[in-house]
Write a protein that holds these residues in place. Structure first.
Motif, PDB file in Angstrom:
ATOM      1  N   MET B 182       0.836  -1.209   0.000  1.00 15.11           N
ATOM      2  CA  MET B 182       0.000   0.000   0.000  1.00 15.11           C
ATOM      3  C   MET B 182       0.865   1.250   0.000  1.00 15.11           C
ATOM      4  N   VAL B 184       1.906   4.469   1.910  1.00 14.00           N
ATOM      5  CA  VAL B 184       1.897   5.054   3.260  1.00 14.00           C
ATOM      6  C   VAL B 184       2.460   6.466   3.154  1.00 14.00           C
ATOM      7  N   PRO B 239      -5.041   3.608  10.307  1.00  5.91           N
ATOM      8  CA  PRO B 239      -5.323   2.538   9.332  1.00  5.91           C
ATOM      9  C   PRO B 239      -4.064   2.008   8.641  1.00  5.91           C
ATOM     10  N   GLU B 240      -2.953   2.777   8.714  1.00  9.60           N
ATOM     11  CA  GLU B 240      -1.693   2.314   8.099  1.00  9.60           C
ATOM     12  C   GLU B 240      -1.213   1.010   8.725  1.00  9.60           C
TER      13      GLU B 240
END
Lengths: 61, 301
Positions: B182, B184, B239-240
């Motif tokens: 993802m 970040v 949420p990271e």
């Protein structure tokens, strides 16, 4: 996948590069931009993503 | 009459015992203990009583009485709905989601176990009729062993190799080896992930395993199990730190990233290996000719 992603805010140092429906926050420097992105992500319970061009978007996943 | 009563009692006892033994495996999946446990033992008791009564009804013979088994099946379908609803409600406040596939798997398991208990009770009452107490005890032991091994199912450790992997950033992109996980954005988070995060690589052993871990629900189940067993530092505003499993689109291998409460790579690998293979994720492309041809070509790429 039923994920619904929404851009909650946009933080940028360059207001020429952004536009659209989400709230836009203009920062004077990169440091300020980092700080604003961090504050907004914790306020909005969203995640800060960096677009590699001086712009952050805060996204709700 | 007394003999019939003894049949019903032996069957009911055996069925309830079998339900208790099966319930032991559920604590990690289902947080309803102790009230959930009482509900399931009671339903298990009812199921075994129904199963146990079927044999005397046939022997009497009163075939109309056996039709109530159909009614029982209807009741136990309710259990699946009940479990699904409970877990779906809990899902809203889970920091790491189980995923719908996992919920459906758990709900189905609960329903199926009641049928298993009913069959156990029926067989044991029949065994008592034909062979007395020794036969009933023998059949009880055999059926409990069968139920436990039959319902345990496969785990990720059986179908995949799990290895330690490295975490790295390319710009803002978090990667497990070469697999992108993802984006970040925050620098502090990147630093935290690099110093405290853990990653594993899950390598499927063959085409069937590749198809199983390709399933998004199965991957959510792996992340959920790892997070439950190791604990996580994630909170609602970070949420990271959500554990995530992503695929290498060329090889089908999975990279799992997690920021656990306790950084122990060995424990993480064990947790990933013990994740159950979900029924809904299970597929067998190798059982078809087309699947075998495709798998052969895939492995050569």
């Amino acid at each position: 996948m039923t994920e619904c992603k929404r851009i909650l805010a946009v933080v940028t140092t360059d207001n020429e590069k952004v536009g659209g429906g989400a709230p836009i926050f203009i920062a004077g420097s990169h440091e300020e931009c980092d700080g604003m992105a961090q504050s907004l992500s914790s306020i909005l319970d969203g995640m800060a993503h960096y677009l590699e061009n001086g712009t952050y978007i805060i996204v709700h996943h | 009459m007394e003999r019939h009563l003894a049949m019903v009692i032996s069957g009911t006892l055996a069925g309830t015992l079998s339900r208790l033994m099966l319930l032991r495996m559920d604590y990690r999946q289902y947080p309803g203990y102790p009230h959930g446990m009482i509900a399931h033992i009671s339903l298990g008791f009812i199921a075994s009583a129904m199963g146990a009564v079927a044999m005397p009804a046939i022997i009497k013979p009163d075939f109309a009485a056996v039709t109530f088994l159909a009614l029982a099946a209807q009741q136990f379908r309710e259990i699946r709905a009940m479990e699904r609803k409970t877990l779906e409600n809990l899902e809203k406040t889970e920091l790491v989601k189980r995923g719908n596939d996992y919920i459906e798997g758990i709900a189905r398991t609960f329903e199926a176990r009641n049928y298993l208990v009913m069959a156990t009770a029926m067989s044991v009452s029949a065994a008592y009729y034909f062979g007395g107490i020794p036969a009933a005890l023998l059949i009880t032991a055999l059926l409990i062993i069968f139920s436990r091994s039959f319902m345990a199912g496969e785990t990720i450790g059986d179908i995949c190799e799990v290895e330690r992997a490295g975490l790295d950033f390319t710009g803002a992109l978090l990667k497990v080896d070469e697999i992108v996980i993802m984006n970040v954005g925050l620098k502090q988070m990147r630093k935290k992930i690099l110093s405290e995060g853990l990653a594993v690589r899950i390598k499927p052993k063959g085409a069937n395993a590749r198809a199983i871990i390709n399933d998004v629900g199965q991957r959510a189940a792996i992340a959920h199990t790892a997070a439950t067993i190791l604990g996580i530092k994630k909170d609602v505003d970070t949420p990271e730190l959500t554990p995530m499993a992503r695929k290498n689109i060329d090889t089908g291998e999975i990279g799992l990233y997690i920021l656990p409460a306790i950084k122990d790579p060995e424990a993480l690998m064990l947790a990933v290996k013990r994740t159950p293979v979900l029924e809904s994720a299970r597929s067998k492309p190798l059982s078809t000719e087309a699947g075998r041809i495709a798998a052969g070509k895939y492995d050569r790429v």
